[in-house]
Enzyme design. Structure first.
Site, PDB file in Angstrom:
ATOM      1  N   LYS A   1      71.675 -32.077 -29.938  1.00 17.48           N
ATOM      2  CA  LYS A   1      72.876 -31.784 -30.938  1.00 17.48           C
ATOM      3  C   LYS A   1      73.293 -30.304 -30.315  1.00 17.48           C
ATOM      4  O   LYS A   1      74.488 -30.237 -30.657  1.00 17.48           O
ATOM      5  CB  LYS A   1      71.892 -31.384 -31.526  1.00 17.48           C
ATOM      6  CG  LYS A   1      71.458 -32.773 -32.969  1.00 17.48           C
ATOM      7  CD  LYS A   1      70.894 -32.612 -34.520  1.00 17.48           C
ATOM      8  CE  LYS A   1      70.988 -33.898 -34.390  1.00 17.48           C
ATOM      9  NZ  LYS A   1      70.019 -33.759 -36.093  1.00 17.48           N
TER      10      LYS A   1
ATOM     11  N   LYS B   1      73.397 -43.339 -29.584  1.00 14.97           N
ATOM     12  CA  LYS B   1      72.519 -43.567 -31.057  1.00 14.97           C
ATOM     13  C   LYS B   1      74.260 -43.606 -32.311  1.00 14.97           C
ATOM     14  O   LYS B   1      74.408 -42.614 -31.928  1.00 14.97           O
ATOM     15  CB  LYS B   1      71.563 -42.522 -31.651  1.00 14.97           C
ATOM     16  CG  LYS B   1      71.066 -43.076 -32.091  1.00 14.97           C
ATOM     17  CD  LYS B   1      69.917 -41.335 -32.618  1.00 14.97           C
ATOM     18  CE  LYS B   1      70.311 -40.869 -33.602  1.00 14.97           C
ATOM     19  NZ  LYS B   1      70.038 -40.051 -33.982  1.00 14.97           N
TER      20      LYS B   1
ATOM     21  N   LYS C   1      74.717 -41.434 -38.083  1.00 15.25           N
ATOM     22  CA  LYS C   1      75.617 -40.512 -39.701  1.00 15.25           C
ATOM     23  C   LYS C   1      76.782 -38.940 -39.391  1.00 15.25           C
ATOM     24  O   LYS C   1      77.232 -39.372 -40.394  1.00 15.25           O
ATOM     25  CB  LYS C   1      74.515 -40.175 -40.776  1.00 15.25           C
ATOM     26  CG  LYS C   1      73.539 -39.354 -40.717  1.00 15.25           C
ATOM     27  CD  LYS C   1      72.827 -39.259 -42.256  1.00 15.25           C
ATOM     28  CE  LYS C   1      71.628 -39.669 -42.143  1.00 15.25           C
ATOM     29  NZ  LYS C   1      70.565 -38.695 -41.362  1.00 15.25           N
TER      30      LYS C   1
HETATM   31  N1  AQP Z   1      70.556 -45.367 -34.546  1.00 19.82           N
HETATM   32  C1  AQP Z   1      69.235 -45.952 -34.981  1.00 19.82           C
HETATM   33  N2  AQP Z   1      68.830 -46.205 -34.576  1.00 19.82           N
HETATM   34  C2  AQP Z   1      68.046 -46.355 -34.783  1.00 19.82           C
HETATM   35  N3  AQP Z   1      66.878 -45.986 -35.981  1.00 19.82           N
HETATM   36  C3  AQP Z   1      68.181 -44.683 -36.468  1.00 19.82           C
HETATM   37  N4  AQP Z   1      67.109 -43.471 -36.621  1.00 19.82           N
HETATM   38  C4  AQP Z   1      68.736 -42.332 -37.210  1.00 19.82           C
HETATM   39  N5  AQP Z   1      69.355 -43.563 -35.971  1.00 19.82           N
HETATM   40  C5  AQP Z   1      69.579 -44.351 -35.669  1.00 19.82           C
HETATM   41  C6  AQP Z   1      66.148 -43.374 -37.412  1.00 19.82           C
HETATM   42  O1  AQP Z   1      66.417 -43.003 -38.634  1.00 19.82           O
HETATM   43  C7  AQP Z   1      65.235 -42.288 -39.392  1.00 19.82           C
HETATM   44  C8  AQP Z   1      66.224 -41.252 -39.933  1.00 19.82           C
HETATM   45  O2  AQP Z   1      66.920 -40.319 -39.217  1.00 19.82           O
HETATM   46  P1  AQP Z   1      67.299 -38.889 -39.903  1.00 19.82           P
HETATM   47  O3  AQP Z   1      67.999 -38.995 -40.537  1.00 19.82           O
HETATM   48  O4  AQP Z   1      66.309 -37.787 -39.923  1.00 19.82           O
HETATM   49  O5  AQP Z   1      67.827 -38.564 -37.777  1.00 19.82           O
HETATM   50  P2  AQP Z   1      68.563 -38.940 -36.836  1.00 19.82           P
HETATM   51  O6  AQP Z   1      67.616 -39.099 -36.274  1.00 19.82           O
HETATM   52  O7  AQP Z   1      69.669 -37.524 -36.353  1.00 19.82           O
HETATM   53  O8  AQP Z   1      69.465 -39.410 -37.698  1.00 19.82           O
HETATM   54  P3  AQP Z   1      71.066 -39.727 -37.381  1.00 19.82           P
HETATM   55  O9  AQP Z   1      71.854 -40.686 -38.049  1.00 19.82           O
HETATM   56  O10 AQP Z   1      71.525 -39.172 -36.118  1.00 19.82           O
HETATM   57  O11 AQP Z   1      71.357 -38.606 -38.332  1.00 19.82           O
HETATM   58  P4  AQP Z   1      72.558 -36.793 -37.842  1.00 19.82           P
HETATM   59  O12 AQP Z   1      73.794 -37.122 -37.624  1.00 19.82           O
HETATM   60  O13 AQP Z   1      72.646 -36.244 -39.197  1.00 19.82           O
HETATM   61  O14 AQP Z   1      71.273 -36.023 -37.066  1.00 19.82           O
HETATM   62  C9  AQP Z   1      64.531 -41.354 -38.492  1.00 19.82           C
HETATM   63  O15 AQP Z   1      63.641 -42.195 -37.922  1.00 19.82           O
HETATM   64  C10 AQP Z   1      65.264 -42.025 -37.100  1.00 19.82           C
HETATM   65  O16 AQP Z   1      64.219 -42.595 -36.128  1.00 19.82           O
END
Ligand code: AQP
Length: 338
Positions: free
Chosen positions: A118, A201, A204
């Site tokens: 990040k 990955k 969002k």
């Molecule tokens: N691509 C993914 N595949 C499977 N699991 C996923 N998770 C996130 N992306 C995937 C799981 O969703 C839960 C919540 O994630 P988060 O919102 O706390 O943060 P993150 O993992 O950083 O998800 P994002 O979507 O990538 O958010 P941003 O873009 O804000 O950083 C977790 O259990 C995660 O494993």
């Protein structure tokens, strides 16, 4: 010293840092619902304090927090069966987070790959909170003495750190106070990949909306994104081994398997030999049939934000019945005068 047995309790959270994606749904929320329905005590959280480790517009943050709550409920999390909370409404998370910032070691934090991903080349300019985030995540879990944490694959390292923090706290203070939490990372879609790049990955916060399926996307948008998803020119294989060097094909098959709740081998027996031109419409139809009822229910719930706020206020009261005594006991162990 005898090792206490901890009553099983499930905790997990999602950041309101954008709209929910199919990755969040398949990697996390589906399992949240299964664990709730299996009768385990469950606490699920909108982690708004984590979201602000990167800039969030205040009105977007409010909207995204309520929409995430709506997404949880529409996906099957019942506020009658689970405790549903917004992190900042339960102040013991942040309070225990500080204690854990004093337990975690700099060297441990510097190994966190999510921080490196990040922050990129920008390590001097990102927030201190982004670096310290995993200590707060450990507190989110351990302030409930949670024993099981369902997450996607990307959170595995943070859960190992949570175990290290609990172990060091227990060791340093000569107690068996915090449980050593088990990650629950299971199923065909523990790491859903971007539709534009099979090595990244689905996220969002990816600048490209075409890279992800949002839970609020309508049927046409879902179909269009799947039609345009990056693939290769070959037909689908009939066995999983044939996907090993084909990340985009593997991703679409994993999504299909997770949505249809079938093992990958069964899916490939069905669709092996098909070109993507034939498979993508099948996947789109399946995704729309699973996601449309959820997105319509989210829209219905979002029409009454006051009701969402009432649910979260009640969740915070229920949560604090657990977190206040655990934090008090932690302060006592550490030697804080109360
Ligand atoms: N691509 C993914 N595949 C499977 N699991 C996923 N998770 C996130 N992306 C995937 C799981 O969703 C839960 C919540 O994630 P988060 O919102 O706390 O943060 P993150 O993992 O950083 O998800 P994002 O979507 O990538 O958010 P941003 O873009 O804000 O950083 C977790 O259990 C995660 O494993």
């Amino acid at each position: 010293m005898t090792t206490p047995t901890f009553t099983p309790r499930v905790f997990s959270g999602i950041q309101p840092s954008g709209g929910l994606t199919l990755g969040n749904y398949l990697g996390a929320i589906k399992r949240f619902v299964q664990m709730q329905d299996a009768g385990m005590p469950t606490v699920y959280c909108m982690v708004d304090l984590h979201a602000i480790t990167v800039w969030q517009d205040p009105s977007d943050l409010q909207h995204n927090t309520r929409e995430l709550a709506a997404g949880f409920i529409a996906s099957g999390i019942s506020p009658e069966k689970s405790i549903l909370i917004n992190q900042s409404q339960v102040p013991e998370h942040a309070q225990l987070g500080w204690i854990f910032s004093c337990v975690a070691r700099m060297g441990w934090m510097q190994r966190m790959t999510q921080f490196k991903d990040k922050a990129g080349k920008n390590t001097q300019n990102v927030s201190l909170g982004l670096f310290g985030y995993p200590a707060l995540m450990a507190a989110d879990i351990l302030v409930y003495h949670a024993t099981h944490v369902p997450v996607g694959e990307d959170q595995k390292q943070h859960l190992e750190l949570t175990r290290d923090i609990a172990t060091k706290f227990n060791h340093d203070y000569g107690v068996d106070f915090f449980p050593i939490t088990e990650p629950v990372i299971e199923g065909a879609a523990t790491r859903v990949m971007s539709l534009r790049d099979g090595s990244k990955k689905m996220s969002k916060s990816d600048p490209s909306d075409a890279s992800r399926i949002n839970m609020t996307d309508d049927a046409d948008t879902i179909a269009k994104k799947i039609r345009k998803a990056k693939t290769d020119p070959d037909a689908l294989p009939s066995e999983a081994a044939g996907l090993s060097e084909r990340p985009e094909a593997r991703n679409l098959i994993n999504i299909y398997a997770a949505l249809s709740e079938q093992p990958v081998d069964d899916v490939l027996r069905e669709v092996g030999g098909q070109q993507f031109g034939a498979f993508k419409p099948l996947l789109a139809e399946l995704a729309v049939s699973k996601l449309s009822p959820i997105s319509s229910e989210m829209a219905r719930l979002m029409a009454d934000p006051a009701e969402i706020d009432r649910i979260l206020a009640r969740g915070a009261r229920q949560a604090r019945e657990i977190t206040v005594p655990i934090l008090e006991k932690t302060y006592e162990i550490v030697g804080m005068v109360r």
